[in-house]
Structure formats: structure tokens, C-alpha cells
Design a protein around this motif. Sequence first.
Motif, PDB file in Angstrom:
ATOM      1  N   GLU A  10       0.841  -1.207   0.000  1.00 50.81           N
ATOM      2  CA  GLU A  10       0.000   0.000   0.000  1.00 50.81           C
ATOM      3  C   GLU A  10       0.874   1.254   0.000  1.00 50.81           C
ATOM      4  O   GLU A  10       0.644   2.188  -0.770  1.00 50.81           O
ATOM      5  N   TYR A  11       1.899   1.246   0.841  1.00 44.95           N
ATOM      6  CA  TYR A  11       2.825   2.380   0.916  1.00 44.95           C
ATOM      7  C   TYR A  11       3.529   2.592  -0.433  1.00 44.95           C
ATOM      8  O   TYR A  11       3.640   3.719  -0.920  1.00 44.95           O
ATOM      9  N   PHE A  12       3.988   1.497  -1.045  1.00 46.31           N
ATOM     10  CA  PHE A  12       4.645   1.550  -2.352  1.00 46.31           C
ATOM     11  C   PHE A  12       3.717   2.171  -3.396  1.00 46.31           C
ATOM     12  O   PHE A  12       4.134   3.042  -4.167  1.00 46.31           O
ATOM     13  N   LEU A  13       2.462   1.714  -3.434  1.00 39.99           N
ATOM     14  CA  LEU A  13       1.513   2.236  -4.425  1.00 39.99           C
ATOM     15  C   LEU A  13       1.314   3.741  -4.263  1.00 39.99           C
ATOM     16  O   LEU A  13       1.265   4.481  -5.238  1.00 39.99           O
ATOM     17  N   LYS A  14       1.208   4.183  -3.008  1.00 43.74           N
ATOM     18  CA  LYS A  14       0.928   5.594  -2.750  1.00 43.74           C
ATOM     19  C   LYS A  14       2.149   6.495  -2.928  1.00 43.74           C
ATOM     20  O   LYS A  14       2.007   7.658  -3.302  1.00 43.74           O
ATOM     21  N   THR A  15       3.335   5.959  -2.676  1.00 44.81           N
ATOM     22  CA  THR A  15       4.528   6.808  -2.761  1.00 44.81           C
ATOM     23  C   THR A  15       5.290   6.619  -4.072  1.00 44.81           C
ATOM     24  O   THR A  15       5.458   7.570  -4.826  1.00 44.81           O
ATOM     25  N   GLU A  16       5.718   5.412  -4.344  1.00 43.31           N
ATOM     26  CA  GLU A  16       6.516   5.161  -5.553  1.00 43.31           C
ATOM     27  C   GLU A  16       5.675   5.262  -6.833  1.00 43.31           C
ATOM     28  O   GLU A  16       6.118   5.817  -7.822  1.00 43.31           O
ATOM     29  N   ARG A  17       4.484   4.689  -6.812  1.00 42.48           N
ATOM     30  CA  ARG A  17       3.615   4.707  -7.997  1.00 42.48           C
ATOM     31  C   ARG A  17       2.728   5.945  -8.022  1.00 42.48           C
ATOM     32  O   ARG A  17       2.063   6.215  -9.005  1.00 42.48           O
ATOM     33  N   ASN A  18       2.678   6.669  -6.916  1.00 39.41           N
ATOM     34  CA  ASN A  18       1.961   7.944  -6.816  1.00 39.41           C
ATOM     35  C   ASN A  18       0.467   7.833  -7.178  1.00 39.41           C
ATOM     36  O   ASN A  18      -0.074   8.689  -7.874  1.00 39.41           O
ATOM     37  N   VAL A  19      -0.189   6.771  -6.704  1.00 44.02           N
ATOM     38  CA  VAL A  19      -1.626   6.625  -6.958  1.00 44.02           C
ATOM     39  C   VAL A  19      -2.413   7.155  -5.767  1.00 44.02           C
ATOM     40  O   VAL A  19      -1.917   7.198  -4.643  1.00 44.02           O
ATOM     41  N   GLU A  20      -3.614   7.585  -6.016  1.00 46.31           N
ATOM     42  CA  GLU A  20      -4.484   8.093  -4.957  1.00 46.31           C
ATOM     43  C   GLU A  20      -4.916   6.949  -4.041  1.00 46.31           C
ATOM     44  O   GLU A  20      -4.865   5.774  -4.411  1.00 46.31           O
ATOM     45  N   HIS A  21      -5.405   7.310  -2.862  1.00 44.28           N
ATOM     46  CA  HIS A  21      -5.789   6.322  -1.852  1.00 44.28           C
ATOM     47  C   HIS A  21      -6.790   5.301  -2.388  1.00 44.28           C
ATOM     48  O   HIS A  21      -6.585   4.091  -2.272  1.00 44.28           O
ATOM     49  N   ASN A  22      -7.885   5.775  -2.981  1.00 42.47           N
ATOM     50  CA  ASN A  22      -8.923   4.852  -3.452  1.00 42.47           C
ATOM     51  C   ASN A  22      -8.428   3.961  -4.590  1.00 42.47           C
ATOM     52  O   ASN A  22      -8.849   2.812  -4.700  1.00 42.47           O
ATOM     53  N   THR A  23      -7.528   4.474  -5.416  1.00 44.61           N
ATOM     54  CA  THR A  23      -6.944   3.661  -6.485  1.00 44.61           C
ATOM     55  C   THR A  23      -6.098   2.548  -5.869  1.00 44.61           C
ATOM     56  O   THR A  23      -6.181   1.385  -6.292  1.00 44.61           O
ATOM     57  N   ALA A  24      -5.304   2.894  -4.857  1.00 45.46           N
ATOM     58  CA  ALA A  24      -4.487   1.893  -4.159  1.00 45.46           C
ATOM     59  C   ALA A  24      -5.385   0.823  -3.536  1.00 45.46           C
ATOM     60  O   ALA A  24      -5.099  -0.377  -3.632  1.00 45.46           O
ATOM     61  N   MET A  25      -6.480   1.250  -2.937  1.00 42.03           N
ATOM     62  CA  MET A  25      -7.407   0.291  -2.320  1.00 42.03           C
ATOM     63  C   MET A  25      -8.030  -0.632  -3.369  1.00 42.03           C
ATOM     64  O   MET A  25      -8.225  -1.822  -3.119  1.00 42.03           O
ATOM     65  N   GLY A  26      -8.313  -0.110  -4.537  1.00 41.87           N
ATOM     66  CA  GLY A  26      -8.861  -0.934  -5.614  1.00 41.87           C
ATOM     67  C   GLY A  26      -7.864  -1.989  -6.069  1.00 41.87           C
ATOM     68  O   GLY A  26      -8.239  -3.143  -6.316  1.00 41.87           O
ATOM     69  N   ILE A  27      -6.601  -1.607  -6.167  1.00 40.07           N
ATOM     70  CA  ILE A  27      -5.548  -2.546  -6.560  1.00 40.07           C
ATOM     71  C   ILE A  27      -5.387  -3.620  -5.490  1.00 40.07           C
ATOM     72  O   ILE A  27      -5.298  -4.823  -5.792  1.00 40.07           O
ATOM     73  N   ILE A  28      -5.388  -3.199  -4.232  1.00 37.21           N
ATOM     74  CA  ILE A  28      -5.232  -4.151  -3.125  1.00 37.21           C
ATOM     75  C   ILE A  28      -6.445  -5.082  -3.037  1.00 37.21           C
ATOM     76  O   ILE A  28      -6.308  -6.265  -2.722  1.00 37.21           O
ATOM     77  N   LYS A  29      -7.617  -4.560  -3.360  1.00 36.60           N
ATOM     78  CA  LYS A  29      -8.825  -5.388  -3.358  1.00 36.60           C
ATOM     79  C   LYS A  29      -8.692  -6.531  -4.370  1.00 36.60           C
ATOM     80  O   LYS A  29      -9.106  -7.662  -4.107  1.00 36.60           O
ATOM     81  N   LYS A  30      -8.090  -6.243  -5.521  1.00 34.40           N
ATOM     82  CA  LYS A  30      -7.863  -7.295  -6.532  1.00 34.40           C
ATOM     83  C   LYS A  30      -6.867  -8.334  -6.013  1.00 34.40           C
ATOM     84  O   LYS A  30      -7.050  -9.536  -6.219  1.00 34.40           O
ATOM     85  N   LEU A  31      -5.813  -7.864  -5.350  1.00 33.59           N
ATOM     86  CA  LEU A  31      -4.843  -8.775  -4.754  1.00 33.59           C
ATOM     87  C   LEU A  31      -5.525  -9.647  -3.701  1.00 33.59           C
ATOM     88  O   LEU A  31      -5.284 -10.859  -3.629  1.00 33.59           O
ATOM     89  N   LYS A  32      -6.386  -9.050  -2.895  1.00 34.05           N
ATOM     90  CA  LYS A  32      -7.095  -9.787  -1.844  1.00 34.05           C
ATOM     91  C   LYS A  32      -7.939 -10.912  -2.441  1.00 34.05           C
ATOM     92  O   LYS A  32      -7.986 -12.021  -1.898  1.00 34.05           O
ATOM     93  N   LYS A  33      -8.571 -10.636  -3.560  1.00 37.50           N
ATOM     94  CA  LYS A  33      -9.395 -11.653  -4.218  1.00 37.50           C
ATOM     95  C   LYS A  33      -8.546 -12.850  -4.637  1.00 37.50           C
ATOM     96  O   LYS A  33      -8.943 -14.004  -4.452  1.00 37.50           O
ATOM     97  N   ILE A  34      -7.370 -12.587  -5.185  1.00 39.55           N
ATOM     98  CA  ILE A  34      -6.464 -13.653  -5.604  1.00 39.55           C
ATOM     99  C   ILE A  34      -5.960 -14.428  -4.392  1.00 39.55           C
ATOM    100  O   ILE A  34      -5.926 -15.664  -4.395  1.00 39.55           O
TER     101      ILE A  34
END
Length: 181
Positions: A10-34
Amino acid sequence: LNYKFITDYEYFLKTERNVEHNTAMGIIKKLKKIVRLCVANDWIDKDPFLNYKIKIRETNRPFLLQDELNRIVEKQLHTPRLSQVRDIFVFCCYTGLAYADVQKLQKQDIVIGVDGEKWIHTERVKTETPTRIPLLIQALQIIDRYKSHPQCENENRVLPVMSNQKMNEYLKELAERCDIS
């Protein structure tokens, strides 16, 4: 794969990839499903998401006001690409269809309804649900404007929709010309 990995990701997505909070949560939600699928198949022993909460923040998106839509419709444009983008955007506004739905819209999707008027009968791309939309005069005028367009004729499309990337780029330019932020 553990709780720390998820929080670090989550930290990587928000800092290194510079995505917004809700975008990071959407990506993590996909990971959670897998990961949940992996747990269910006994490919991993423990669910690392057990104590991790996905929190979506409430957003307040501004919407287009009638005055702004009128400015877009009435704006005199001298470039065909901007006129085309404007027409497709306005068509989306008057039908409620998303970009993807308009992009795939074919001529046979325009039918005469029980009321004797023209309707769109199609399936939404995102939800795969059937939809029935009456065509307002403004939308009909836009369809009529492009009935002889080469792309529409060659691909049996209702409108000559360009790529999403180009549409967004030109929409920003159009908004700027119409003094809309």
C-alpha cells in the motif's frame, strides 16, 4: 506473503507509484481476491488479509452543470477532431451511456420502441446488463450527423469514437476552451 507485505505494498503504491488512496485500495482489493482464492485452494496456509481493512474514502466529484453543458454544445469549433469529441461527449450526457458503451454501439442497437420512437437497446459493457434508453432529439441529431462518416459505415458503428486516451486529451482541451475546470 503477510500483513507487513500488504501494508508495504500500500505504501509503495501511494509513494513510488503515486496513486491516490482509493486507487491503491482498488488494486489491493484485486490482490485480496487472488489471495482468498489461494487460501481456499490451500496454496497458502494463512490469509494475510485477516487483519487488514480496505478503507475507501468518500469522494466528492464535481458534476457538469447545465450552464457548462450548454457552453460545450454552443461552442463554435473549427477543428473536426474537437467537434467530434464534443458530439460524442454530449451524446454520452444525453443518453447516460459510458464511453465504452458508446464505443461499441452499433447501428442495429438503434430500434423503434413500442412508443414508435427510436431507442437504444444494448448491453452495458461494465455490468453486462441489458439497457433500454429513449433517444432524445439532441442525441438523434448527433447520430444523424455521423451516419455517413467512413468509420461508422465501415465498422457499422453509430458514432466514430476514437481511443479513450485521445478522447480524454481532447476533452481537456475542449473544457479549457469553454472555460470549464
